[in-house]
Design an enzyme around this catalytic site. Structure first.
Site, PDB file in Angstrom:
ATOM      1  N   TYR A  50      13.483  52.393   1.521  1.00 48.06           N
ATOM      2  CA  TYR A  50      14.869  52.812   1.351  1.00 48.06           C
ATOM      3  C   TYR A  50      15.817  51.670   1.734  1.00 48.06           C
ATOM      4  CZ  TYR A  50      12.103  57.042   1.755  1.00 48.06           C
ATOM      5  OH  TYR A  50      11.123  57.981   1.613  1.00 48.06           O
ATOM      6  N   TYR A 192      12.573  68.313   0.339  1.00 50.53           N
ATOM      7  CA  TYR A 192      12.043  66.965   0.166  1.00 50.53           C
ATOM      8  C   TYR A 192      10.525  67.069   0.061  1.00 50.53           C
ATOM      9  CZ  TYR A 192      10.425  62.248   0.877  1.00 50.53           C
ATOM     10  OH  TYR A 192       9.771  61.057   0.719  1.00 50.53           O
ATOM     11  N   ASP A 294       4.151  73.238   1.184  1.00 50.76           N
ATOM     12  CA  ASP A 294       4.060  71.819   1.539  1.00 50.76           C
ATOM     13  C   ASP A 294       4.192  71.717   3.061  1.00 50.76           C
ATOM     14  OD1 ASP A 294       4.393  69.150   2.080  1.00 50.76           O
ATOM     15  OD2 ASP A 294       5.888  68.784   0.520  1.00 50.76           O
ATOM     16  N   LYS A 323       0.819  63.442   6.631  1.00 49.84           N
ATOM     17  CA  LYS A 323       1.518  62.845   7.776  1.00 49.84           C
ATOM     18  C   LYS A 323       0.672  62.793   9.056  1.00 49.84           C
ATOM     19  CE  LYS A 323       6.363  62.551   6.776  1.00 49.84           C
ATOM     20  NZ  LYS A 323       6.849  63.175   5.550  1.00 49.84           N
TER      21      LYS A 323
HETATM   22  C1  LIG Z   1       6.793  62.939   4.072  1.00 52.16           C
HETATM   23  C2  LIG Z   1       6.674  64.117   3.192  1.00 52.16           C
HETATM   24  C3  LIG Z   1       6.056  64.028   1.927  1.00 52.16           C
HETATM   25  C4  LIG Z   1       5.575  62.705   1.359  1.00 52.16           C
HETATM   26  O1  LIG Z   1       4.504  62.167   2.083  1.00 52.16           O
HETATM   27  P1  LIG Z   1       4.177  60.596   1.948  1.00 52.16           P
HETATM   28  O2  LIG Z   1       2.930  60.433   2.756  1.00 52.16           O
HETATM   29  O3  LIG Z   1       5.350  59.871   2.496  1.00 52.16           O
HETATM   30  O4  LIG Z   1       3.957  60.313   0.509  1.00 52.16           O
HETATM   31  C5  LIG Z   1       5.950  65.172   1.172  1.00 52.16           C
HETATM   32  N1  LIG Z   1       6.390  66.366   1.628  1.00 52.16           N
HETATM   33  C6  LIG Z   1       6.978  66.493   2.836  1.00 52.16           C
HETATM   34  C7  LIG Z   1       7.424  67.844   3.296  1.00 52.16           C
HETATM   35  C8  LIG Z   1       7.160  65.371   3.656  1.00 52.16           C
HETATM   36  O5  LIG Z   1       7.766  65.504   4.840  1.00 52.16           O
END
Ligand SMILES: *Cc1c(COP(=O)(O)O)cnc(C)c1O
Length: 475
Positions: A50, A192, A294, A323
């Site tokens: 970014y 996101y 997610d 993560k």
């Molecule tokens: C960080 C994140 C992603 C993307 O994961 P990356 O490992 O950065 O590609 C997708 N969904 C959520 C909710 C996130 O916090």
């Protein structure tokens, strides 16, 4: 710069010795290049996340890391060098649950590196992946059982979206092919889900980070943001009625709804009503749509339950995790689906067409096994509760503070939101002066620290937030 930057900040690593290793405890790693030299070369060759290469922000060189702390060295605008141990309020973007260089994870990595650091996953398998599959299936809510290992969060979201579409193709074939498959996905405002094209398409189109790609990404359906965590029943009912109406209207186009269960992360650190999630599960069942949870940010205890979905007692059809899965040591993610999804896709469409090169990487699997093992053995709830309670204790200092819109705590996370955008460079610098590493965005300075943080660490994080709030005042 405050003088105590030369000493380790506060205490970290509850019950683990050495609690605060600093330069006095450990020799500074050998290094031949000065901070000036490194920063210069960084600017010549690297492109940060970014970031612009023509107006680069200050970069901070990590010289060492231990427990909840980073040892940083950087140059200020006048070219003066600063160096110090700071508490990592970001846990390296939600990841570093047990702190840096945790001996159990380091040992697991060393053992696996010596044995088998990598092997392809097509046609081959290995014990670390098999054990991780067992563990994730056991840990995941309800009947989620089928684990697809991916190499990053965004990739796992892409895989989940492909799975959902392929499931709908399978369903339409199963029903004799009389209807065309539904290809669109519904998502929430404020969401996101990652930075790849598919993941961007389900992230908030306006407040997200990709407005300029409009037209280049598939247009999806967006539902209004659900009401806040502790919303009144009437507000929840009104939202549910509205969302249900919107989904009914697109029931022939939309095959799945994707959400970040109860806490939207990078889209604004927004905790939303678990009852809205329960209702969404019912509506998706009724309309024959899949629910994709997610849990990349919310998973592994961050919100105070193992999964965000647990607050609502909801079992999704597909879940993504990432993560913090490896405890922050390597990149790994997973998509976990119900047997119904896996079976239907396989039976009526054949193979799931996805296969990252580093899928099932044994080193990452070993790290995930070690990290999830630590969560279980060390009683993850305890660390999360300590961090949570310490943030709540500090909340009073922000009540009614000028310029402050809100200070909110969700599980082991806290967000200080202002009425206007934060000056990121200034906030970062003030944080460092108070011994804390932040990465603010928009109107927010937020923290999702390692679970090993002590109450003193959290007090330090909140003092630093207060100092930023003071500087934010117009003068
Ligand atoms: C960080 C994140 C992603 C993307 O994961 P990356 O490992 O950065 O590609 C997708 N969904 C959520 C909710 C996130 O916090």
């Amino acid at each position: 710069m405050s003088a105590d930057l030369d000493r380790p900040a506060g205490t970290s690593g509850v019950g683990r010795a050495p609690a605060v290793p600093g330069p006095a405890h450990r020799p500074v790693p050998a290094r031949s290049r000065s901070v000036g030299d490194l920063v210069h070369s960084d600017r010549q060759h690297l492109w940060h996340p970014y970031a612009s290469t023509t107006t680069p922000a200050t970069v901070h060189v990590v010289r060492d890391a231990e427990g909840a702390q980073l040892n940083l060295e950087w140059l200020d605008a006048d070219g003066a060098t600063h160096r110090g141990w700071v508490v990592d309020a970001m846990a390296s973007w939600w990841c570093m649950l047990h702190g840096y260089r945790h001996p159990v994870i380091v040992e697991a990595l060393e053992r696996q590196a010596a044995e088998l650091p990598h092997v392809m996953f097509g046609g081959l398998t290995h014990e670390p992946a098999i054990r991780l599959g067992e563990l994730l299936a056991q840990l995941a809510p309800g009947d989620l059982n089928r684990v697809f290992l991916a190499d990053s969060g965004s990739v796992s979201v892409e895989v989940a979206l492909k799975m959902a579409r392929q499931y709908d193709i399978a369903l339409s074939r199963k029903q004799g092919g009389r209807r065309s498959p539904r290809t669109r996905i519904a998502a929430l405002r404020g969401a996101y889900h990652g930075d790849t094209l598919g993941a961007m398409s389900v992230s908030d189109p306006d407040t997200g980070m990709h407005a300029m790609y409009a037209g280049a990404i598939p247009p999806q359906v967006f539902l209004p943001r659900p009401p806040v965590w502790d919303a009144l029943p009437d507000e929840v009912t009104a939202w549910v009625d509205d969302a249900t109406g919107r989904l009914r209207a697109v029931r022939d186009e939309v095959c799945a709804v994707i959400v970040e269960p109860v806490l939207q992360g990078a889209g604004g650190m927004y905790a939303w009503s678990p009852r809205a999630l329960t209702a969404l599960r019912e509506v998706t069942h009724e309309l024959g749509m899949l629910l994709i949870a997610d849990e990349i940010a919310t998973g592994f205890g961050r919100t105070g339950e193992m999964w965000g979905c647990d607050h609502a007692g909801v079992v999704p059809d597909i879940m993504t995790v990432g993560k913090s899965m490896t405890g922050g040591s390597l990149t790994q993610a997973a998509v976990i689906a119900t047997e119904d999804v896996a079976h239907t896709v396989s039976e009526y469409t054949g193979a799931l067409m996805h296969g990252p090169t580093f899928m099932g990487n044994p080193l990452a699997c070993a790290a995930s096994l070690a990290s999830i093992g630590l969560l279980r053995d060390d009683g993850w709830l305890h660390g999360v509760a300590t961090v949570h309670d310490a943030f709540v204790e500090q909340a009073a200092r922000f009540a009614g503070a000028p310029g402050v819109r809100d200070f909110r705590v969700c599980g082991a996370s806290a967000t200080l939101e202002f009425f206007r955008n934060v000056d990121i460079a200034l906030a970062t610098r003030i944080g460092l002066e108070h011994g804390v590493w932040f990465r603010p965005f928009g109107r927010m300075v937020y923290s999702l620290p390692p679970y090993i943080c002590s109450r003193d660490d959290i007090a330090r994080i909140c003092s630093a937030m207060s100092a930023i709030a003071e500087q934010m005042l117009p003068r």
